[in-house]
Design a protein around this motif. Structure first.
Motif, PDB file in Angstrom:
ATOM      1  N   UNK A 480      16.557  19.703 -25.538  1.00  0.00           N
ATOM      2  CA  UNK A 480      16.861  20.111 -24.171  1.00  0.00           C
ATOM      3  C   UNK A 480      18.236  20.757 -24.178  1.00  0.00           C
ATOM      4  N   UNK A 481      18.317  21.958 -23.627  1.00  0.00           N
ATOM      5  CA  UNK A 481      19.579  22.695 -23.550  1.00  0.00           C
ATOM      6  C   UNK A 481      19.923  22.865 -22.076  1.00  0.00           C
ATOM      7  N   UNK A 482      21.031  22.245 -21.655  1.00  0.00           N
ATOM      8  CA  UNK A 482      21.505  22.416 -20.281  1.00  0.00           C
ATOM      9  C   UNK A 482      22.668  23.392 -20.282  1.00  0.00           C
ATOM     10  N   UNK A 483      22.534  24.459 -19.525  1.00  0.00           N
ATOM     11  CA  UNK A 483      23.548  25.504 -19.441  1.00  0.00           C
ATOM     12  C   UNK A 483      24.234  25.425 -18.084  1.00  0.00           C
ATOM     13  N   UNK A 484      25.563  25.484 -18.089  1.00  0.00           N
ATOM     14  CA  UNK A 484      26.351  25.476 -16.856  1.00  0.00           C
ATOM     15  C   UNK A 484      26.953  26.853 -16.633  1.00  0.00           C
ATOM     16  N   UNK A 485      26.830  27.341 -15.405  1.00  0.00           N
ATOM     17  CA  UNK A 485      27.331  28.667 -15.054  1.00  0.00           C
ATOM     18  C   UNK A 485      28.223  28.567 -13.822  1.00  0.00           C
ATOM     19  N   UNK A 486      29.290  29.350 -13.792  1.00  0.00           N
ATOM     20  CA  UNK A 486      30.150  29.467 -12.619  1.00  0.00           C
ATOM     21  C   UNK A 486      30.498  30.942 -12.456  1.00  0.00           C
ATOM     22  N   UNK A 487      30.354  31.460 -11.263  1.00  0.00           N
ATOM     23  CA  UNK A 487      30.760  32.837 -10.993  1.00  0.00           C
ATOM     24  C   UNK A 487      32.231  32.845 -10.582  1.00  0.00           C
ATOM     25  N   UNK A 488      33.108  33.467 -11.420  1.00  0.00           N
ATOM     26  CA  UNK A 488      34.539  33.431 -11.100  1.00  0.00           C
ATOM     27  C   UNK A 488      34.923  34.238  -9.867  1.00  0.00           C
ATOM     28  N   UNK A 489      34.313  35.422  -9.676  1.00  0.00           N
ATOM     29  CA  UNK A 489      34.827  36.288  -8.617  1.00  0.00           C
ATOM     30  C   UNK A 489      33.812  37.252  -8.032  1.00  0.00           C
ATOM     31  N   UNK A 490      32.729  37.574  -8.738  1.00  0.00           N
ATOM     32  CA  UNK A 490      31.847  38.652  -8.306  1.00  0.00           C
ATOM     33  C   UNK A 490      30.907  38.206  -7.195  1.00  0.00           C
ATOM     34  N   UNK A 508      15.539  34.505 -16.892  1.00  0.00           N
ATOM     35  CA  UNK A 508      15.443  35.936 -16.621  1.00  0.00           C
ATOM     36  C   UNK A 508      16.297  36.330 -15.430  1.00  0.00           C
ATOM     37  N   UNK A 509      17.088  37.378 -15.598  1.00  0.00           N
ATOM     38  CA  UNK A 509      17.836  38.030 -14.516  1.00  0.00           C
ATOM     39  C   UNK A 509      18.586  37.028 -13.649  1.00  0.00           C
ATOM     40  N   UNK A 510      19.357  36.154 -14.265  1.00  0.00           N
ATOM     41  CA  UNK A 510      20.114  35.160 -13.506  1.00  0.00           C
ATOM     42  C   UNK A 510      21.265  35.828 -12.771  1.00  0.00           C
ATOM     43  N   UNK A 511      21.357  35.556 -11.475  1.00  0.00           N
ATOM     44  CA  UNK A 511      22.461  36.020 -10.625  1.00  0.00           C
ATOM     45  C   UNK A 511      23.138  34.768 -10.071  1.00  0.00           C
ATOM     46  N   UNK A 512      24.211  34.352 -10.701  1.00  0.00           N
ATOM     47  CA  UNK A 512      24.837  33.075 -10.365  1.00  0.00           C
ATOM     48  C   UNK A 512      25.314  33.043  -8.919  1.00  0.00           C
ATOM     49  N   UNK A 513      25.981  34.107  -8.494  1.00  0.00           N
ATOM     50  CA  UNK A 513      26.510  34.133  -7.131  1.00  0.00           C
ATOM     51  C   UNK A 513      25.403  33.995  -6.098  1.00  0.00           C
ATOM     52  N   UNK A 514      24.263  34.644  -6.359  1.00  0.00           N
ATOM     53  CA  UNK A 514      23.150  34.553  -5.421  1.00  0.00           C
ATOM     54  C   UNK A 514      22.557  33.148  -5.386  1.00  0.00           C
ATOM     55  N   UNK A 515      22.435  32.518  -6.544  1.00  0.00           N
ATOM     56  CA  UNK A 515      21.857  31.176  -6.611  1.00  0.00           C
ATOM     57  C   UNK A 515      22.801  30.151  -6.006  1.00  0.00           C
ATOM     58  N   UNK A 516      24.099  30.263  -6.297  1.00  0.00           N
ATOM     59  CA  UNK A 516      25.074  29.269  -5.842  1.00  0.00           C
ATOM     60  C   UNK A 516      25.290  29.344  -4.337  1.00  0.00           C
ATOM     61  N   UNK A 517      25.293  30.534  -3.778  1.00  0.00           N
ATOM     62  CA  UNK A 517      25.513  30.692  -2.357  1.00  0.00           C
ATOM     63  C   UNK A 517      26.954  30.551  -1.924  1.00  0.00           C
ATOM     64  N   UNK A 518      27.862  30.264  -2.865  1.00  0.00           N
ATOM     65  CA  UNK A 518      29.287  30.135  -2.556  1.00  0.00           C
ATOM     66  C   UNK A 518      30.071  30.384  -3.828  1.00  0.00           C
TER      67      UNK A 518
END
Length: 556
Positions: A480-490, A508-518
């Motif tokens: 199991x691979x858990x990946x953590x993502x944070x959008x710094x500014x975009x 596929x086509x991950x958009x962190x800012x869109x998923x996080x909502x903040x």
């Protein structure tokens, strides 16, 4: 004879400057053992003991006066009469007291008086006043040295000519003395280690008739702070993250450059020993400059010390680097051994890992060496014509670290997280590190940004960005691979990327800012990956903008 040496401050823990002749003799012996043939006596007159020792053992000395960084008071445009008189007196006494020592090669008339307007808060009290010109005073001191001792050259150590200082007004001072000396900290205070060579070539081209040397280079090295990869993240030149391995990396890369420049008449690394200074809060010390190759109490010779001993002496030398990084974050490690043996063997738990011969720059390196859970005995064996020389250390891997691999992407030094052991960024190929709380090292630190959605905030603050991959050696099985993502500014839509695991697109086509909502909010994704050939291969493939990841957790 090309000079290869060290800068030297004579103070030590528990005594300050109240040192005895025996202390100086011990320091001298430590430097000689490393293969030094020259000492730069920085930045003031040193006593007669070290001059006598240098005469006796054939060590070449650079003597200098304490005209350092500033040569005026406040916003004065010229040196005061009192300062000029003091500098002249110190230079005259330096020459008259030490002129009959055969070991003294030159007279240093100043150190780093070419800051100009590059650091206004450090050098002058106002940004609006012109930078004072040090050349009149330097020319006066140069003439005085010639009149006192026509037989020896004058020398000068500079800091700033041609450095990465933008439009700062920098006086060119090198021509004020016979011999040029450059204090340069590429890869530490500025630039990249690879910038050093072309910079020195440019200085040589500007003054082809003046001998040029490098009078300071190096990095801080805290013996209690460690990294799994010195390229994994940003070193904190004015703060705590100054691992011993990064100091070794800077010296390895710098010496590769310096040793290949035949026009250099001498090099002096900074510094032989850690020394006291009241402006430092760095590494694992307070009021200590940790750029020494030996600790302030003289009890620990850092890894870089043995790098030079292997390169600068014929004494059989075998040294496993990273020996103080005992409790390892990963069950695999890159092993570096400083060895001047014709052949060097590496053994882990009595198993032969491999054999290397004639290692370049005396650095024998083995990648991704497997470590067992528990204690691991690591032995480097150098085979010399006179017999074998062993260096044995112990590394430990906790059961929890053996079960799970946790990578803090973009981190040079991994934070301590309760219940989880992270390692610093490793196993990567490509990309660049980043930090949402990046700091230049000068001035007050900016207000700390906090990442939402994680109890492991420090892990989420750093990241790897660009087009990159990770190749993590693993036993065959399902993970199991858990990946953590944070959008710094975009904003949403500005960054999209795929994650490919062992050749198959897993995200596929991950958009962190869109998923996080903040902004600055952690997003996680879990994937299951089968490993069949001993390697987990993760690729982060940009679609729009750069790919990015903050943390990787791999569990069997």
């Amino acid at each position: 004879m090309r000079l290869q040496g060290v800068g030297y401050h004579q103070d030590r823990e528990g005594k300050g400057w109240a040192t005895a002749p025996a202390d100086i003799e011990q320091d001298f012996a430590i430097m000689r053992e490393m293969g030094v043939n020259s000492i730069r006596l920085t930045h003031y007159q040193h006593g007669q003991v070290i001059h006598d020792l240098a005469d006796r053992y054939g060590m070449v000395l650079w003597d200098e006066i304490p005209l350092v960084s500033r040569w005026t008071w406040g916003d004065d445009a010229v040196a005061s009469a009192g300062l000029r008189d003091d500098a002249r007196q110190q230079l005259r006494e330096l020459i008259r007291q030490n002129g009959n020592h055969a070991s003294v090669f030159n007279w240093g008339i100043a150190n780093e008086v070419d800051f100009g307007k590059s650091l206004p808060a450090f050098i002058t009290t106002s940004k609006d006043t012109p930078a004072p010109d040090p050349l009149p005073l330097l020319r006066e001191l140069n003439a005085l040295a010639k009149s006192e001792d026509p037989s020896r050259a004058t020398a000068l150590a500079t800091c700033c000519e041609g450095r990465l200082l933008g439009s700062a007004d920098i006086p060119i001072t090198a021509e004020a003395a016979d011999l040029g000396g450059a204090n340069r900290y590429f890869g530490w205070y500025y630039g990249q280690p690879g910038d050093l060579g072309k910079h020195l070539d440019s200085l040589r081209a500007l003054r082809p008739n003046q001998p040029v040397s490098v009078t300071e280079y190096g990095a801080g090295g805290a013996t209690t702070i460690h990294t799994d990869n010195p390229l994994g993240g940003k070193v904190d030149q004015r703060g705590r993250n100054q691992p011993e391995e990064y100091e070794s990396y800077i010296h390895e890369t710098a010496w590769a450059t310096l040793s290949a420049k035949p026009y250099l008449w001498g090099t002096w690394l900074w510094n032989s020993f850690d020394f006291a200074t009241t402006v430092r809060r760095e590494g694992d010390a307070i009021d200590i400059n940790t750029k020494g190759l030996v600790t302030y109490d003289r009890k620990i010779r850092k890894d870089a010390y043995y790098f030079y001993k292997a390169n600068w002496t014929a004494t059989p030398t075998v040294h496993v680097a990273g020996r103080r990084y005992v409790d390892r974050a990963y069950p695999v490690a890159d092993v570096r051994v400083y060895s001047n043996a014709p052949r060097t063997d590496l053994l882990v738990n009595d198993r032969v890992v491999g054999t290397l011969s004639a290692c370049p720059q005396m650095i024998c390196a083995w990648s991704n060496v497997a470590l067992a859970a528990g204690a691991n005995r690591v032995v480097a064996r150098g085979v010399f014509p006179t017999g074998a020389v062993d260096d044995a250390i112990e590394w430990r891997v906790a059961p929890e670290a053996a079960r799970s691999i946790r990578i803090d992407s973009g981190a040079l030094v991994a934070p301590e997280i309760a219940g989880k052991r992270y390692g610093s960024d490793a196993f990567f190929d490509g990309g660049r590190f980043g930090d949402i709380n990046a700091y230049s090292g000068y001035g007050p630190r900016p207000e700390k940004k906090v990442v939402a959605g994680t109890p492991e905030g420090a892990v989420a603050e750093t990241y790897r960005e660009g087009r990159f991959g990770y190749r993590v050696p693993l036993a065959n099985g399902r993970y199991t691979v858990e990946l953590s993502f944070v959008e710094p500014a975009l904003a949403a839509g500005a960054r999209q990327f795929d994650v490919v695991a062992n050749g198959k697109r897993a995200i596929a086509a991950l958009d962190i800012a869109a998923v996080a909502g903040a902004p600055l909010t952690r997003v996680t994704r879990r994937i299951v990956v089968p490993v069949t050939d001993g390697m987990l291969d993760l690729k982060f493939v940009p679609i729009k903008g750069d790919a990015i990841v903050s943390g990787i957790e791999i569990t069997r």
